[in-house]
Design a protein around this motif. Structure first.
Motif, PDB file in Angstrom:
ATOM      1  N   THR A   1      70.087 -55.161  57.029  1.00 19.72           N
ATOM      2  CA  THR A   1      68.764 -54.650  56.678  1.00 19.72           C
ATOM      3  C   THR A   1      67.685 -55.327  57.514  1.00 19.72           C
ATOM      4  O   THR A   1      66.765 -54.666  58.015  1.00 19.72           O
ATOM      5  N   MET A   2      67.775 -56.643  57.667  1.00 22.28           N
ATOM      6  CA  MET A   2      66.821 -57.369  58.496  1.00 22.28           C
ATOM      7  C   MET A   2      66.777 -56.796  59.904  1.00 22.28           C
ATOM      8  O   MET A   2      65.696 -56.590  60.477  1.00 22.28           O
ATOM      9  N   MET A   3      67.953 -56.522  60.458  1.00 22.47           N
ATOM     10  CA  MET A   3      68.011 -56.015  61.828  1.00 22.47           C
ATOM     11  C   MET A   3      67.412 -54.619  61.914  1.00 22.47           C
ATOM     12  O   MET A   3      66.729 -54.283  62.896  1.00 22.47           O
ATOM     13  N   CYS A   4      67.644 -53.779  60.916  1.00 19.61           N
ATOM     14  CA  CYS A   4      67.035 -52.442  60.908  1.00 19.61           C
ATOM     15  C   CYS A   4      65.511 -52.527  60.919  1.00 19.61           C
ATOM     16  O   CYS A   4      64.838 -51.636  61.452  1.00 19.61           O
ATOM     17  N   PHE A   5      64.950 -53.589  60.345  1.00 18.21           N
ATOM     18  CA  PHE A   5      63.507 -53.789  60.337  1.00 18.21           C
ATOM     19  C   PHE A   5      63.024 -54.582  61.550  1.00 18.21           C
ATOM     20  O   PHE A   5      61.856 -54.950  61.617  1.00 18.21           O
ATOM     21  N   GLY A   6      63.920 -54.869  62.490  1.00 18.33           N
ATOM     22  CA  GLY A   6      63.503 -55.437  63.760  1.00 18.33           C
ATOM     23  C   GLY A   6      63.743 -56.906  63.977  1.00 18.33           C
ATOM     24  O   GLY A   6      63.363 -57.446  65.029  1.00 18.33           O
ATOM     25  N   THR A   7      64.356 -57.597  63.036  1.00 20.43           N
ATOM     26  CA  THR A   7      64.648 -59.024  63.223  1.00 20.43           C
ATOM     27  C   THR A   7      65.927 -59.178  64.033  1.00 20.43           C
ATOM     28  O   THR A   7      66.956 -58.604  63.687  1.00 20.43           O
ATOM     29  N   THR A   8      65.847 -59.951  65.102  1.00 22.53           N
ATOM     30  CA  THR A   8      67.008 -60.151  65.976  1.00 22.53           C
ATOM     31  C   THR A   8      67.489 -61.599  65.997  1.00 22.53           C
ATOM     32  O   THR A   8      68.587 -61.884  66.464  1.00 22.53           O
ATOM     33  N   THR A   9      66.667 -62.526  65.502  1.00 23.09           N
ATOM     34  CA  THR A   9      67.053 -63.935  65.373  1.00 23.09           C
ATOM     35  C   THR A   9      66.502 -64.452  64.057  1.00 23.09           C
ATOM     36  O   THR A   9      65.360 -64.139  63.694  1.00 23.09           O
ATOM     37  N   THR A  10      67.304 -65.232  63.350  1.00 25.19           N
ATOM     38  CA  THR A  10      66.843 -65.753  62.063  1.00 25.19           C
ATOM     39  C   THR A  10      67.308 -67.179  61.854  1.00 25.19           C
ATOM     40  O   THR A  10      68.279 -67.630  62.473  1.00 25.19           O
ATOM     41  N   GLU A  11      66.607 -67.883  61.011  1.00 20.69           N
ATOM     42  CA  GLU A  11      67.053 -69.163  60.489  1.00 20.69           C
ATOM     43  C   GLU A  11      67.663 -68.909  59.128  1.00 20.69           C
ATOM     44  O   GLU A  11      67.266 -67.963  58.438  1.00 20.69           O
ATOM     45  N   ALA A  12      68.651 -69.720  58.726  1.00 25.18           N
ATOM     46  CA  ALA A  12      69.247 -69.583  57.395  1.00 25.18           C
ATOM     47  C   ALA A  12      69.489 -70.976  56.818  1.00 25.18           C
ATOM     48  O   ALA A  12      70.091 -71.827  57.474  1.00 25.18           O
ATOM     49  N   LYS A  13      69.018 -71.181  55.596  1.00 21.60           N
ATOM     50  CA  LYS A  13      69.154 -72.470  54.931  1.00 21.60           C
ATOM     51  C   LYS A  13      70.271 -72.434  53.895  1.00 21.60           C
ATOM     52  O   LYS A  13      70.517 -71.399  53.275  1.00 21.60           O
ATOM     53  N   SER A  14      70.911 -73.571  53.692  1.00 21.13           N
ATOM     54  CA  SER A  14      71.749 -73.722  52.508  1.00 21.13           C
ATOM     55  C   SER A  14      70.805 -74.065  51.354  1.00 21.13           C
ATOM     56  O   SER A  14      69.610 -73.824  51.447  1.00 21.13           O
ATOM     57  N   GLY A  15      71.312 -74.609  50.262  1.00 21.42           N
ATOM     58  CA  GLY A  15      70.408 -75.034  49.205  1.00 21.42           C
ATOM     59  C   GLY A  15      70.625 -74.394  47.852  1.00 21.42           C
ATOM     60  O   GLY A  15      69.918 -74.702  46.899  1.00 21.42           O
ATOM     61  N   TYR A  16      71.606 -73.492  47.766  1.00 21.05           N
ATOM     62  CA  TYR A  16      71.950 -72.927  46.464  1.00 21.05           C
ATOM     63  C   TYR A  16      73.332 -73.406  46.006  1.00 21.05           C
ATOM     64  O   TYR A  16      73.964 -72.769  45.172  1.00 21.05           O
ATOM     65  N   GLY A  17      73.748 -74.524  46.581  1.00 24.35           N
ATOM     66  CA  GLY A  17      74.993 -75.142  46.146  1.00 24.35           C
ATOM     67  C   GLY A  17      74.707 -76.391  45.335  1.00 24.35           C
ATOM     68  O   GLY A  17      75.168 -76.558  44.204  1.00 24.35           O
TER      69      GLY A  17
END
Length: 384
Positions: A108-124
């Motif tokens: 979905t992000m890519m369909c809206f034009g995002t091609t690079t992202t950061e991703a955090k942990s933190g729900y463990g």
């Protein structure tokens, strides 16, 4: 931040995944195997989303009703909702389930034009699940066209098993850092420096340990209460301080002096039904470089950087030019990828988006829709 370097009637030459020429159409030859006619449209660098909590299980739509009844973020957390409810769901989810759910969000992000992202942990908030999340992020970076920059956010909240013992929990995270570094599971370490989460001293203790191992520093700072997190970011030379809804002018000056990026997340106060947004105008006036991000998470669930650009204009009084810079090249700087992505320049990775609008001003102006028609990632059409 106000100069987009717009080229009217321009052309971009892409070869072997890289941009090899860019300029006025009359100056760029057209003998390529594939030619995309973008007449009447807008070509931009792919969006960079530098702050997300991409990997999680479950959802929290029931909390909308709690917010409507006037409950605050911390009240929802103390009632067993918020981060801790997502922690429970994420601990129970298998690695395969997390991979599949996160992959859909990335699509979905890519369909809206995002091609690079950061991703955090933190729900463990425990060793097993934090490592599981970081492993999922690493696998997604390999399996999905989108590039992902991983961040360790074990210090997102105090888990129930460490209630009243936040210092002991921070020490357990520091003990985990060498394994994360050895397995190359994260490039940055982040901490939620906030009343009810982690103190300024605890945040500094963790980030100094991370820096000693070669991890970059990021800080969730000044979201609800100003504990001095943004000034700590300046003191430690963090790459970014993130949220900044209640940052003081002195904090801003400290950030500007050493070049800490102010990473603003306007969808967060929007989703929390708050009226106080980060003072982007004051930050820009002082000289703080501004980046924008979605803060994609179960409390602020949006995959659209186009929506974020619009919010930045309407809620933080940023100009369309400033918001687009903040969502592309400055966002790339916020995750140490500016030499590779974030602008249409010769030698950079060919991450491009084609929007079915006559100019960039339509992005914030026509909100609530997806203007992206085609997404090109590393020279390959992945959407459209």
């Amino acid at each position: 931040m106000s100069d987009l370097g717009v080229i009217e009637n321009g052309s971009v030459w892409v070869s072997h995944g890289q941009i090899t020429a860019v300029g006025a159409s009359d100056d760029v030859e057209h003998d390529a195997e594939t030619i995309i006619d973008c007449s009447g449209k807008t070509v931009m660098p792919g969006f960079v989303d530098p702050h997300t909590h991409l990997v999680f299980a479950g959802s929290r739509e029931k909390e909308l009703g709690m917010k409507l009844r006037g409950m605050t973020y911390m009240e929802i957390l103390q009632s067993g909702g918020g981060i801790l409810s997502t922690v429970k769901a994420t601990r129970e989810a298998s690695k395969e389930q997390l991979l599949e759910q996160s992959r859909k969000r990335m699509d979905t992000m890519m369909c809206f034009g995002t091609t690079t992202t950061e991703a955090k942990s933190g729900y463990g908030l425990d060793k097993e699940t934090e490592l599981k999340m970081l492993e999922v992020i690493k696998e997604l970076d390999t399996a999905h066209p989108m590039d992902i920059v991983p961040t360790f956010l074990g210090a997102h909240a105090i888990p129930e098993e460490y209630a009243g013992r936040s210092e002991d929990y921070i020490k357990s995270l520091i003990d985990l850092l060498p394994e994360i570094k050895e397995k190359e599971l994260a490039e940055f370490c982040d901490v939620f420096c906030e009343d009810g989460a982690f103190s300024l001293e605890e945040s500094k203790y963790l980030l100094l340990a991370a820096k000693d191992l070669g991890l970059g520093a990021k800080i969730h700072a000044d979201e609800i209460k100003n504990l001095g997190g943004s000034s700590l970011a300046a003191e430690l030379g963090a790459i970014s301080a993130e949220h900044l809804a209640v940052t003081s002018e002195d904090d801003m000056k400290a950030m500007a002096e050493v070049g800490v990026i102010g990473l603003l997340l306007p969808a967060t106060p929007y989703s929390l039904m708050q009226n106080q947004y980060a003072d982007a105008r004051k930050m820009i006036e002082i000289g703080v470089p501004i980046a924008l991000a979605t803060d994609l998470n179960p409390n602020c669930w949006t995959e659209s950087m186009q929506f974020i650009i619009s919010l930045a204009c309407y809620k933080m009084k940023m100009t369309p030019e400033e918001a687009i810079v903040a969502a592309t090249i400055n966002a790339a700087f916020a995750i140490d990828r500016a030499e590779k992505v974030g602008s249409i320049e010769v030698g950079k990775q060919a991450d491009l988006i084609i929007l079915d609008v006559p100019n960039y001003g339509h992005i914030p102006y026509r909100f609530g829709v997806n203007h992206v028609e085609t997404v090109i990632k590393s020279g390959r059409i992945v959407v459209g």
